[in-house]
Design a protein around this motif. Sequence first.
Motif, mmCIF file in Angstrom:
data_model
loop_
_atom_site.group_PDB
_atom_site.id
_atom_site.type_symbol
_atom_site.label_atom_id
_atom_site.label_comp_id
_atom_site.label_asym_id
_atom_site.label_seq_id
_atom_site.Cartn_x
_atom_site.Cartn_y
_atom_site.Cartn_z
ATOM 1 N N ARG A 101 0.834 -1.211 0.000
ATOM 2 C CA ARG A 101 0.000 0.000 0.000
ATOM 3 C C ARG A 101 0.868 1.259 0.000
ATOM 4 N NH1 ARG A 101 -2.054 -3.189 3.900
ATOM 5 N NH2 ARG A 101 -1.450 -1.756 5.566
ATOM 6 N N ARG A 102 2.019 1.157 -0.667
ATOM 7 C CA ARG A 102 2.954 2.278 -0.778
ATOM 8 C C ARG A 102 3.404 2.422 -2.234
ATOM 9 N NH1 ARG A 102 5.201 4.071 3.937
ATOM 10 N NH2 ARG A 102 7.068 4.776 2.822
ATOM 11 N N PRO A 103 3.775 3.642 -2.655
ATOM 12 C CA PRO A 103 4.208 3.831 -4.040
ATOM 13 C C PRO A 103 5.472 3.032 -4.368
ATOM 14 C CG PRO A 103 3.731 5.943 -2.992
ATOM 15 C CD PRO A 103 3.724 4.909 -1.909
ATOM 16 N N VAL A 104 5.546 2.575 -5.599
ATOM 17 C CA VAL A 104 6.756 1.931 -6.117
ATOM 18 C C VAL A 104 7.130 2.660 -7.395
ATOM 19 C CG1 VAL A 104 7.748 -0.163 -7.087
ATOM 20 C CG2 VAL A 104 6.222 -0.312 -5.108
ATOM 21 N N ALA A 105 8.343 3.227 -7.426
ATOM 22 C CA ALA A 105 8.780 4.016 -8.578
ATOM 23 C C ALA A 105 10.023 3.385 -9.202
ATOM 24 C CB ALA A 105 9.078 5.456 -8.150
ATOM 25 N N ILE A 106 10.056 3.351 -10.524
ATOM 26 C CA ILE A 106 11.179 2.786 -11.271
ATOM 27 C C ILE A 106 11.672 3.836 -12.257
ATOM 28 C CG2 ILE A 106 11.861 1.004 -12.914
ATOM 29 C CD1 ILE A 106 9.753 -0.809 -11.605
ATOM 30 N N ALA A 107 12.942 4.149 -12.187
ATOM 31 C CA ALA A 107 13.504 5.213 -13.033
ATOM 32 C C ALA A 107 13.662 4.768 -14.476
ATOM 33 C CB ALA A 107 14.843 5.675 -12.468
ATOM 34 N N ASN A 108 14.106 3.521 -14.687
ATOM 35 C CA ASN A 108 14.314 3.022 -16.044
ATOM 36 C C ASN A 108 13.816 1.583 -16.128
ATOM 37 O OD1 ASN A 108 15.077 2.358 -18.614
ATOM 38 N ND2 ASN A 108 17.189 3.078 -18.420
ATOM 39 N N ALA A 109 12.706 1.407 -16.815
ATOM 40 C CA ALA A 109 12.069 0.094 -16.867
ATOM 41 C C ALA A 109 12.485 -0.723 -18.083
ATOM 42 C CB ALA A 109 10.547 0.270 -16.868
ATOM 43 N N GLY A 124 5.299 1.685 -24.324
ATOM 44 C CA GLY A 124 6.567 2.398 -24.401
ATOM 45 C C GLY A 124 7.045 2.908 -23.054
ATOM 46 N N ILE A 125 6.909 2.088 -22.051
ATOM 47 C CA ILE A 125 7.241 2.515 -20.685
ATOM 48 C C ILE A 125 8.753 2.574 -20.485
ATOM 49 C CG2 ILE A 125 7.062 1.915 -18.241
ATOM 50 C CD1 ILE A 125 4.438 0.482 -18.880
ATOM 51 N N ARG A 126 9.194 3.681 -19.915
ATOM 52 C CA ARG A 126 10.576 3.791 -19.440
ATOM 53 C C ARG A 126 10.541 4.126 -17.941
ATOM 54 N NH1 ARG A 126 11.081 1.092 -22.878
ATOM 55 N NH2 ARG A 126 12.399 1.187 -24.734
ATOM 56 N N GLY A 127 10.163 5.338 -17.598
ATOM 57 C CA GLY A 127 9.939 5.622 -16.185
ATOM 58 C C GLY A 127 8.507 5.261 -15.814
ATOM 59 N N VAL A 128 8.322 4.666 -14.635
ATOM 60 C CA VAL A 128 6.970 4.278 -14.220
ATOM 61 C C VAL A 128 6.856 4.349 -12.695
ATOM 62 C CG1 VAL A 128 7.585 1.810 -14.167
ATOM 63 C CG2 VAL A 128 5.180 2.489 -14.394
ATOM 64 N N ALA A 129 5.688 4.766 -12.227
ATOM 65 C CA ALA A 129 5.411 4.807 -10.788
ATOM 66 C C ALA A 129 4.021 4.227 -10.552
ATOM 67 C CB ALA A 129 5.499 6.233 -10.258
ATOM 68 N N TYR A 130 3.925 3.352 -9.557
ATOM 69 C CA TYR A 130 2.665 2.710 -9.206
ATOM 70 C C TYR A 130 2.194 3.268 -7.865
ATOM 71 C CZ TYR A 130 4.330 -0.713 -12.656
ATOM 72 O OH TYR A 130 4.803 -1.322 -13.792
ATOM 73 N N LEU A 131 0.990 3.855 -7.855
ATOM 74 C CA LEU A 131 0.411 4.404 -6.626
ATOM 75 C C LEU A 131 -0.851 3.612 -6.284
ATOM 76 C CD1 LEU A 131 2.062 6.948 -5.730
ATOM 77 C CD2 LEU A 131 1.900 6.798 -8.227
ATOM 78 N N PRO A 132 -0.917 2.970 -5.121
ATOM 79 C CA PRO A 132 -2.087 2.147 -4.800
ATOM 80 C C PRO A 132 -3.343 2.977 -4.565
ATOM 81 C CG PRO A 132 -0.625 2.308 -2.912
ATOM 82 C CD PRO A 132 0.098 2.959 -4.055
#
Length: 280
Positions: A101-109, A124-132
Amino acid sequence: MQDVTSRRRLEDLRRFNEKLERLCRLTADVARLGNERSILKKIVDTAAALIAVQGVHIALVDRDEEDLYGVISSGRHPQYAPRLRVELSQSSAAQRALKTRRPVAIANAKNDGRVNPRARDLMGIRGVAYLPLLSGRESFGLLILITRRPHSWTPRELDLAKHFADVAAVALENSRLMSQLAETEVRFRSLVEHIPAIVYVCEVEPPFRTHYISPQVKSMLGYPPQEWMSDPNGFIMKIVHPEDVGGLIDLTAEAARTRGFATAEYRLLDRQGEVRWFRD
């Protein structure tokens, strides 16, 4: 040099405050409970503009908790365009955001195994952040931010994105709740309109103005429901037998003062003037 730095910080703060103000206005729109799709579209489009990312998506977990399916995306898309559906087992970053239940962020996917490869290639994902998206202590979906180039996510970006995720969660929950209430009302009306009795809602003090009365009143007494509900002076007081008026008023007044429940027997005059006995 110090003055320049201070001015830059003040300018950054001013811009961030402007974004928060737009977020507050968006929250007010959600509170008005408009169309679910239009509200969610406004949320993702506003998030994309304020956080300055190429894509913002809302995705929900299916009932079996196996797949993540897209609900709406920022930008222009045909209304009935097919939505992406991916397996959660192939997206450990999304799973982690849902579980913790916390954000997960990836700079280069690009070569990151935590990102679903099918979604990465199609979008075309490179940077991605997942917010619940949270409902109490449970997470039921994600707000997903996407950039087309590698992106180092700042704490301020993720904090702002979290606010958007909260707004989206509230919008979805409110919409689902209103749908459930509407379904319940339909079932309730179907019940009360088919039982062999008159069901009504009226004010508890004379003249007992009626706010709802079931259609059976027409077949039993000859008066259509609208005639009852449109009378501001309480339609029932016009047709209660004169000898029963005083007792009925006293009984309801006593019920209102005490336990809030009363059983009464009284006479009503139907449209033909015939006396009809009722137990209420």
